[in-house]
Design an enzyme around this catalytic site. Structure first.
Site, PDB file in Angstrom:
ATOM      1  N   LYS A 142       0.723  -1.248  -0.055  1.00 30.36           N
ATOM      2  CA  LYS A 142       0.014  -0.097   0.202  1.00 30.36           C
ATOM      3  C   LYS A 142       0.633   1.332  -0.099  1.00 30.36           C
ATOM      4  O   LYS A 142       0.536   2.255  -0.533  1.00 30.36           O
ATOM      5  CB  LYS A 142      -0.929  -0.047   1.198  1.00 30.36           C
ATOM      6  CG  LYS A 142      -2.162  -1.094   1.005  1.00 30.36           C
ATOM      7  CD  LYS A 142      -3.221  -0.669   1.707  1.00 30.36           C
ATOM      8  CE  LYS A 142      -4.411  -2.019   1.377  1.00 30.36           C
ATOM      9  NZ  LYS A 142      -5.374  -1.832   2.120  1.00 30.36           N
TER      10      LYS A 142
ATOM     11  N   LYS B 172      -7.177 -10.164  -7.968  1.00 33.26           N
ATOM     12  CA  LYS B 172      -8.288 -10.530  -7.151  1.00 33.26           C
ATOM     13  C   LYS B 172      -9.279  -9.342  -7.524  1.00 33.26           C
ATOM     14  O   LYS B 172      -8.941  -8.315  -7.926  1.00 33.26           O
ATOM     15  CB  LYS B 172      -7.747 -10.199  -5.806  1.00 33.26           C
ATOM     16  CG  LYS B 172      -8.684 -10.888  -4.724  1.00 33.26           C
ATOM     17  CD  LYS B 172      -8.270 -10.530  -3.420  1.00 33.26           C
ATOM     18  CE  LYS B 172      -9.153 -10.349  -2.433  1.00 33.26           C
ATOM     19  NZ  LYS B 172      -8.689 -10.152  -0.945  1.00 33.26           N
TER      20      LYS B 172
ATOM     21  N   LYS C 109     -12.720  -3.921  -4.770  1.00 35.90           N
ATOM     22  CA  LYS C 109     -13.616  -2.945  -4.799  1.00 35.90           C
ATOM     23  C   LYS C 109     -13.158  -1.573  -5.394  1.00 35.90           C
ATOM     24  O   LYS C 109     -13.656  -0.517  -5.733  1.00 35.90           O
ATOM     25  CB  LYS C 109     -14.246  -2.732  -3.456  1.00 35.90           C
ATOM     26  CG  LYS C 109     -13.252  -2.301  -2.421  1.00 35.90           C
ATOM     27  CD  LYS C 109     -14.020  -1.993  -1.199  1.00 35.90           C
ATOM     28  CE  LYS C 109     -14.554  -3.030  -0.206  1.00 35.90           C
ATOM     29  NZ  LYS C 109     -14.819  -2.549   1.261  1.00 35.90           N
TER      30      LYS C 109
END
Ligand code: TRP
Length: 331
Positions: free
Chosen positions: A116, A198, A201
């Site tokens: 991240k 994956k 969202k």
């Protein structure tokens, strides 16, 4: 929650950005059935969401929408505790304490932090770094036995265990050492546009993901556009990640095995298969959406559920935090 000695399950989910079909098939769908076997505590982890800058009005709305969606997906407040993490201040308090029992080196090794901070170099804040400590506090406050998580959270759970073992080693048995709970059929759903990644969202490409709130037409359209592989046979294989992903979705939704699916679509092309997958997903999500709208519309009921959830959670969390404070010399 019962008074019997059932094992305690805790899981958390971030409210931001809505829930995808991947969240549903990989996690949320199991939350309902788990309630019959365990004492379940489910949390909407709004504090974790603050590691990324949020628009206040949107965050406020998404917290409530998440609660309504979890209820629609089968979380039953009569059987489980459903609450918003930020409503129970003990999470932040225990998190601070545990951060003093967590090493910089340990947190530096977290792959999610590394990923991240590479992805968002403009906002590598302290919360992003200590995120796993807050997660440990979530889990340890409730003397949790089992934590349903996806593979991407395994390292964080491992750290929670290490922190608990370290703390118990100094002060005696304060925390239950939690274990991961991995459902037998954990569907790992991939992006519809890039089946090697994956389903996320936060994917900017709307066609890559199915949101639980997508309308029927959008669902069918996205499946029609889903990336497939060379050839035309509906068959699971390493060199057919697109088709295999669609088969996983179809299998998770219909309960059919891969062999059954291969037989069902023998001699038929990808086109027909993709529509069938889309229709099965649409038919699964429509009744959930209907319940979702009902829960969301009844503000008083939703407030009451969340208030009672926070009170229950707080009662349990207080007991653990009191013990911790006494052990370390704050009380
Ligand atoms: N970090 C988890 C995720 O992103 C969410 C989470 C926060 C969680 N606290 C938790 C999951 C406690 C399980 C238990 O998926």
């Amino acid at each position: 929650m019962s008074e019997e000695n059932k094992k305690i399950v805790f899981s958390g989910i971030q409210p931001t950005g809505g829930f995808t079909l991947g969240n549903y098939l990989g996690a949320i769908r199991n939350w309902g059935p788990l309630q019959n076997e365990y004492d379940c505590i489910y949390s909407i982890v709004d504090l974790h969401s603050l590691t990324v800058r949020q628009d206040p009005a949107t965050l406020r709305r998404q917290i409530r929408e998440s609660a309504a969606m979890l209820l629609a997906c089968g979380v039953d407040p009569e059987k489980s505790i459903l609450f918003i993490q930020g409503d129970v201040h003990q999470h932040a308090e225990l998190s601070w304490i545990l951060s003093c029992y967590t090493q910089f080196g340990e947190l530096s090794r977290m792959t999610q932090f590394k990923d991240k901070s590479k992805k968002h170099p403009e906002n590598v804040n302290g919360g992003l770094f200590t995120y796993p400590v807050l997660m440990a506090a979530d889990i340890l406050l409730y003397q949790t036995d089992l934590v349903p998580i996806g593979a991407d959270q395994k390292q964080h759970l491992e750290l929670s265990r290490d922190i608990a073992i370290r703390f118990n080693g100094i002060y005696g048995d304060v925390f239950t050492i939690p274990e991961g709970y991995f459902p037998k059929v954990a569907a790992r759903i991939m992006s519809l546009q890039d089946p090697t990644a994956k389903m996320s969202k936060s994917d900017a490409n709307e066609n890559a993901k199915i949101m639980l709130t997508d309308d029927g037409d959008a669902i069918i359209r996205k499946f029609k556009r889903a990336v497939t592989d060379s050839g035309s046979e509906v068959r699971a294989a390493d060199d057919k990640p697109g088709v295999t992903n669609l088969m996983s979705i179809y299998s998770a939704v219909t309960g059919k095995s891969f062999e059954e699916i291969e037989r069902e679509f023998e001699g038929k092309g990808y086109g027909e298969f993709k529509i069938a997958v889309g229709e099965s997903v649409r038919d699964t999500l429509m009744p959930i959406q209907e319940k979702y709208r009902t829960y969301l519309a009844d503000k008083d009921q939703l407030n009451a559920v969340l208030k009672s959830g926070a009170e229950h959670a707080s009662y349990i969390a207080t007991k653990t935090l009191r013990k911790v404070r006494r052990k370390i010399g704050l009380d």
